[in-house]
Design a protein around this motif. Structure first.
Motif, PDB file in Angstrom:
ATOM      1  N   GLY A 128       0.860  -1.190   0.000  1.00 37.99           N
ATOM      2  CA  GLY A 128       0.000   0.000   0.000  1.00 37.99           C
ATOM      3  C   GLY A 128       0.890   1.232   0.000  1.00 37.99           C
ATOM      4  O   GLY A 128       1.624   1.476   0.963  1.00 37.99           O
TER       5      GLY A 128
ATOM      6  N   GLY B  58      -0.118   4.484  -0.278  1.00 35.27           N
ATOM      7  CA  GLY B  58      -0.980   5.661  -0.131  1.00 35.27           C
ATOM      8  C   GLY B  58      -0.327   6.652   0.822  1.00 35.27           C
ATOM      9  O   GLY B  58       0.902   6.678   0.962  1.00 35.27           O
ATOM     10  N   TYR B  59      -1.134   7.468   1.486  1.00 37.39           N
ATOM     11  CA  TYR B  59      -0.588   8.480   2.394  1.00 37.39           C
ATOM     12  C   TYR B  59       0.322   7.839   3.427  1.00 37.39           C
ATOM     13  O   TYR B  59       1.461   8.269   3.630  1.00 37.39           O
ATOM     14  CB  TYR B  59      -1.722   9.231   3.098  1.00 37.39           C
TER      15      TYR B  59
ATOM     16  N   THR C 252      -8.618   1.216   4.940  1.00 39.08           N
ATOM     17  CA  THR C 252      -9.694   0.552   5.697  1.00 39.08           C
ATOM     18  C   THR C 252     -10.878   1.517   5.791  1.00 39.08           C
ATOM     19  O   THR C 252     -11.176   2.046   6.863  1.00 39.08           O
ATOM     20  CB  THR C 252      -9.223   0.151   7.114  1.00 39.08           C
TER      21      THR C 252
ATOM     22  N   HIS D 123      -9.490  -5.126   1.919  1.00 39.92           N
ATOM     23  CA  HIS D 123      -8.137  -4.883   1.382  1.00 39.92           C
ATOM     24  C   HIS D 123      -7.064  -5.506   2.288  1.00 39.92           C
ATOM     25  O   HIS D 123      -6.064  -6.025   1.805  1.00 39.92           O
ATOM     26  CB  HIS D 123      -7.865  -3.383   1.242  1.00 39.92           C
TER      27      HIS D 123
ATOM     28  N   ALA E 269      -4.618  -8.462   1.094  1.00 38.42           N
ATOM     29  CA  ALA E 269      -3.161  -8.287   1.188  1.00 38.42           C
ATOM     30  C   ALA E 269      -2.559  -9.437   1.993  1.00 38.42           C
ATOM     31  O   ALA E 269      -1.517  -9.997   1.614  1.00 38.42           O
ATOM     32  CB  ALA E 269      -2.827  -6.939   1.823  1.00 38.42           C
TER      33      ALA E 269
ATOM     34  N   THR F 219      -5.279   1.127  10.107  1.00 37.79           N
ATOM     35  CA  THR F 219      -6.120   1.200  11.305  1.00 37.79           C
ATOM     36  C   THR F 219      -7.169   0.092  11.202  1.00 37.79           C
ATOM     37  O   THR F 219      -7.998   0.112  10.289  1.00 37.79           O
ATOM     38  CB  THR F 219      -6.804   2.581  11.371  1.00 37.79           C
TER      39      THR F 219
ATOM     40  N   LEU G 197       0.468   9.425  12.359  1.00 39.94           N
ATOM     41  CA  LEU G 197       0.881  10.653  11.658  1.00 39.94           C
ATOM     42  C   LEU G 197      -0.315  11.467  11.189  1.00 39.94           C
ATOM     43  O   LEU G 197      -1.410  10.928  10.995  1.00 39.94           O
ATOM     44  CB  LEU G 197       1.783  10.309  10.461  1.00 39.94           C
TER      45      LEU G 197
ATOM     46  N   LYS H  44     -14.477   7.781   9.718  1.00 33.47           N
ATOM     47  CA  LYS H  44     -14.593   6.317   9.587  1.00 33.47           C
ATOM     48  C   LYS H  44     -14.165   5.608  10.874  1.00 33.47           C
ATOM     49  O   LYS H  44     -14.734   4.577  11.238  1.00 33.47           O
ATOM     50  CB  LYS H  44     -13.783   5.813   8.386  1.00 33.47           C
TER      51      LYS H  44
HETATM   52  P1  NAD Z   1      -4.798   5.282   0.860  1.00 34.46           P
HETATM   53  O1  NAD Z   1      -6.120   4.962   0.300  1.00 34.46           O
HETATM   54  O2  NAD Z   1      -4.166   6.609   0.598  1.00 34.46           O
HETATM   55  O3  NAD Z   1      -3.736   4.173   0.401  1.00 34.46           O
HETATM   56  C1  NAD Z   1      -3.986   2.801   0.390  1.00 34.46           C
HETATM   57  C2  NAD Z   1      -3.211   2.192  -0.776  1.00 34.46           C
HETATM   58  O4  NAD Z   1      -3.249   0.762  -0.669  1.00 34.46           O
HETATM   59  C3  NAD Z   1      -3.798   2.536  -2.153  1.00 34.46           C
HETATM   60  O5  NAD Z   1      -2.797   3.125  -2.964  1.00 34.46           O
HETATM   61  C4  NAD Z   1      -4.237   1.175  -2.722  1.00 34.46           C
HETATM   62  O6  NAD Z   1      -4.104   1.082  -4.111  1.00 34.46           O
HETATM   63  C5  NAD Z   1      -3.310   0.237  -1.989  1.00 34.46           C
HETATM   64  N1  NAD Z   1      -3.764  -1.161  -1.899  1.00 34.46           N
HETATM   65  C6  NAD Z   1      -4.969  -1.634  -1.513  1.00 34.46           C
HETATM   66  N2  NAD Z   1      -4.979  -2.974  -1.537  1.00 34.46           N
HETATM   67  C7  NAD Z   1      -3.745  -3.369  -1.934  1.00 34.46           C
HETATM   68  C8  NAD Z   1      -3.116  -4.634  -2.144  1.00 34.46           C
HETATM   69  N3  NAD Z   1      -3.765  -5.787  -1.929  1.00 34.46           N
HETATM   70  N4  NAD Z   1      -1.844  -4.656  -2.564  1.00 34.46           N
HETATM   71  C9  NAD Z   1      -1.168  -3.503  -2.787  1.00 34.46           C
HETATM   72  N5  NAD Z   1      -1.696  -2.288  -2.602  1.00 34.46           N
HETATM   73  C10 NAD Z   1      -2.968  -2.217  -2.182  1.00 34.46           C
HETATM   74  O7  NAD Z   1      -4.944   5.049   2.422  1.00 34.46           O
HETATM   75  P2  NAD Z   1      -4.141   5.788   3.615  1.00 34.46           P
HETATM   76  O8  NAD Z   1      -4.729   7.112   3.876  1.00 34.46           O
HETATM   77  O9  NAD Z   1      -2.684   5.639   3.387  1.00 34.46           O
HETATM   78  O10 NAD Z   1      -4.561   4.859   4.842  1.00 34.46           O
HETATM   79  C11 NAD Z   1      -4.040   3.554   5.006  1.00 34.46           C
HETATM   80  C12 NAD Z   1      -4.368   3.093   6.408  1.00 34.46           C
HETATM   81  O11 NAD Z   1      -3.680   3.900   7.368  1.00 34.46           O
HETATM   82  C13 NAD Z   1      -5.847   3.192   6.766  1.00 34.46           C
HETATM   83  O12 NAD Z   1      -6.204   2.109   7.582  1.00 34.46           O
HETATM   84  C14 NAD Z   1      -5.933   4.485   7.542  1.00 34.46           C
HETATM   85  O13 NAD Z   1      -6.993   4.498   8.464  1.00 34.46           O
HETATM   86  C15 NAD Z   1      -4.611   4.471   8.276  1.00 34.46           C
HETATM   87  N6  NAD Z   1      -4.122   5.795   8.656  1.00 34.46           N
HETATM   88  C16 NAD Z   1      -4.237   6.837   7.781  1.00 34.46           C
HETATM   89  C17 NAD Z   1      -3.740   8.082   8.163  1.00 34.46           C
HETATM   90  C18 NAD Z   1      -3.864   9.259   7.223  1.00 34.46           C
HETATM   91  O14 NAD Z   1      -3.627  10.375   7.675  1.00 34.46           O
HETATM   92  N7  NAD Z   1      -4.197   9.070   5.956  1.00 34.46           N
HETATM   93  C19 NAD Z   1      -3.141   8.269   9.414  1.00 34.46           C
HETATM   94  C20 NAD Z   1      -3.018   7.170  10.262  1.00 34.46           C
HETATM   95  C21 NAD Z   1      -3.520   5.935   9.883  1.00 34.46           C
END
Ligand code: NAD
Length: 439
Positions: free
Chosen positions: A7, A9-10, A86, A99, A103, A122, A153, A266
């Motif tokens: 993953g 993402g952020y 999530t 997801h 994974a 989370t 973060l 969420k």
């Molecule tokens: P996001 O949607 O930005 O990124 C998730 C990434 O995972 C996406 O790029 C998606 O394509 C990829 N993905 C999904 N399934 C996959 C798989 N099987 N194999 C490979 N890649 C896959 O999400 P995010 O904001 O980074 O959040 C991720 C988790 O971290 C969540 O549970 C969120 O609650 C938690 N979190 C987020 C933040 C925040 O500020 N965004 C802070 C703390 C915790």
């Protein structure tokens, strides 16, 4: 150490880049081919201050790579982080774990004989047990552990938060996994960041408890703001008055349009669902969610009230649409229900955001996208400040007054002094502050 981050993402991208900056070898895996292709061209798919340089530096030094091939990356790793999304499950508000489990299944298929799998996403209490069960089904005799390591973060300050965390929570009772996690976070431990070792379930619950508590603090001060408006008190001074008390603390006491974003909405919902499932209802959090939901449309009524309750045919300039400054993230941004409610009341909407315009174009219909704050204000009957970007803190109000159809500012983040704004000929409406006498 060799780390795979599933993953990008952020959270995955920031965590992966920071771990590589600590000296680890990190491969970020994402199933989104476009995202990986962009990252391999040096393009960062999100707006996060400092991230572009951090990624470029570590890629150049050979410690950070981006791939879609999960199996190849996992098979060479000592530690595999799961950082996939999530979101709320459609229909019932539980966390959607599809997801995470997908994974886990993919990781299981290529996990080396000895490795640690870490959930950074989370996830509700008990998810680590299920991830372990999924992997064990595939890898009957492997020496592996599943650890919970929730991430705290904040978007917009993510690198600073990751490198200087208030604490690191590591949920595992496995001695080998503890050693591995200590090594992963060794540079932060040397920096004296506290590391809290707990059980896996405790770590999972800690993350939800933290976010729900912060959402409660915001909602509490928002309700105090409503009361302050009724009784002629100033919520900012109340917040300072209580925030200086060490037992309370001054953060998350800024009255505004209600919380939004990619996490609080969420995560509060998911915690409520976990509470209900275990017959331990979280009534405070339930109320927080209900109060916060109502607040979004109430903010539209606040705008209408600046015009005696009727904004049909008026043009409203919305400044700031991302859920907070320094991010392009629009997930559950308060601007979304606010703009819908203003449109429902018959207003035409113009919007400007310093970074979020591309995202906004995917979200909003029938709004006019503007070049800058002044372009947005031109011909409008009111400016509504929804997100407190730095560049909205020192607008040239004299200039604004000359280009607007009516001089009204609805300041949902209390960035302006009511007296200053009124002195420039504006009608001012903030959150939880007494109306200036001069107008
Ligand atoms: P996001 O949607 O930005 O990124 C998730 C990434 O995972 C996406 O790029 C998606 O394509 C990829 N993905 C999904 N399934 C996959 C798989 N099987 N194999 C490979 N890649 C896959 O999400 P995010 O904001 O980074 O959040 C991720 C988790 O971290 C969540 O549970 C969120 O609650 C938690 N979190 C987020 C933040 C925040 O500020 N965004 C802070 C703390 C915790």
């Amino acid at each position: 150490m060799h780390i795979t981050m599933v993953g990008a993402g952020y959270v995955g991208l920031v965590s992966g880049a920071c771990f590589s900056d600590f000296g680890h070898y990190v491969v970020c895996v994402d199933k989104d081919e476009k995202k990986i292709a962009a990252l391999n061209k040096g393009e960062i798919p999100i707006h996060e201050p400092g991230l572009s340089d951090l990624v470029a530096r570590n890629v150049a030094q050979g410690r950070l790579a981006f791939v879609t091939d999960l199996k190849g990356a996992v098979s060479r790793s000592e530690v595999v982080f799961i950082a996939v999304g999530t979101p709320s499950r459609r229909g019932d508000g539980h966390a959607d774990l599809s997801h995470v489990y997908a994974a886990a299944r993919e990781i299981a298929a290529s996990l080396p004989e000895s490795a640690v799998v870490v959930t950074k996403s989370t996830v509700p209490v008990g998810t680590g047990d299920e991830v372990e069960r999924i992997i064990r089904e595939e890898k009957k005799d492997a020496k592996f552990a599943v650890v919970s390591n929730p991430e705290f973060l904040r978007e917009g300050a993510a690198i600073q938060d990751f490198k200087h965390p208030d604490r690191i929570v590591i949920g595992t009772e496995d001695a080998f996994a503890k050693e591995v996690m200590a090594e992963v976070y060794r540079p932060l431990h040397l920096n004296a960041s506290p590391i809290l070792y707990t059980s896996r379930r405790t770590a999972e619950l800690t993350k939800y408890a933290a976010n729900s508590f912060l959402a409660t603090k915001i909602t509490f001060i928002n309700e105090i703001a409503d009361l302050a408006e009724k009784v002629g008190a100033n919520v900012q001074e109340v917040a300072r008055g209580i925030g200086l008390d060490n037992r309370i603390g001054s953060k998350f006491l800024h009255a505004g349009p209600g919380f939004g974003g990619s996490c609080f909405p969420k995560d509060t919902l998911a915690l409520i669902k976990t509470g209900q499932d275990h017959e331990a209802p979280l009534r405070i959090v339930e109320t927080v969610v209900a109060v916060n939901d109502q607040r979004k449309r109430a903010m539209a009524r606040k705008v209408a009230n600046a015009f005696g309750g009727n904004i049909r045919g008026k043009t409203i300039a919305v400044l700031g649409i991302t859920f907070k400054p320094n991010t392009d993230d629009m997930r559950d941004a308060p601007s979304i229900p606010l703009i819908t409610a203003l449109q429902d009341l018959g207003a035409a909407i113009r919007v400007f955001d310093p970074i979020g315009m591309e995202q906004a174009k995917k979200v909003f219909e029938n709004v006019t996208f503007c070049r800058d704050a002044y372009d947005c204000a031109r011909g409008s009957h009111a400016i509504v400040i929804v997100t407190e970007w730095e560049q909205f803190r020192a607008l040239d109000l004299k200039k604004m007054a000359t280009i607007m159809a009516a001089p009204v500012i609805v300041d949902l983040r209390n960035v302006y002094s009511p007296e200053d704004v009124t002195r420039n000929g504006f009608h001012y409406c903030g959150v939880g502050r007494p109306k200036p006498l001069a107008y």
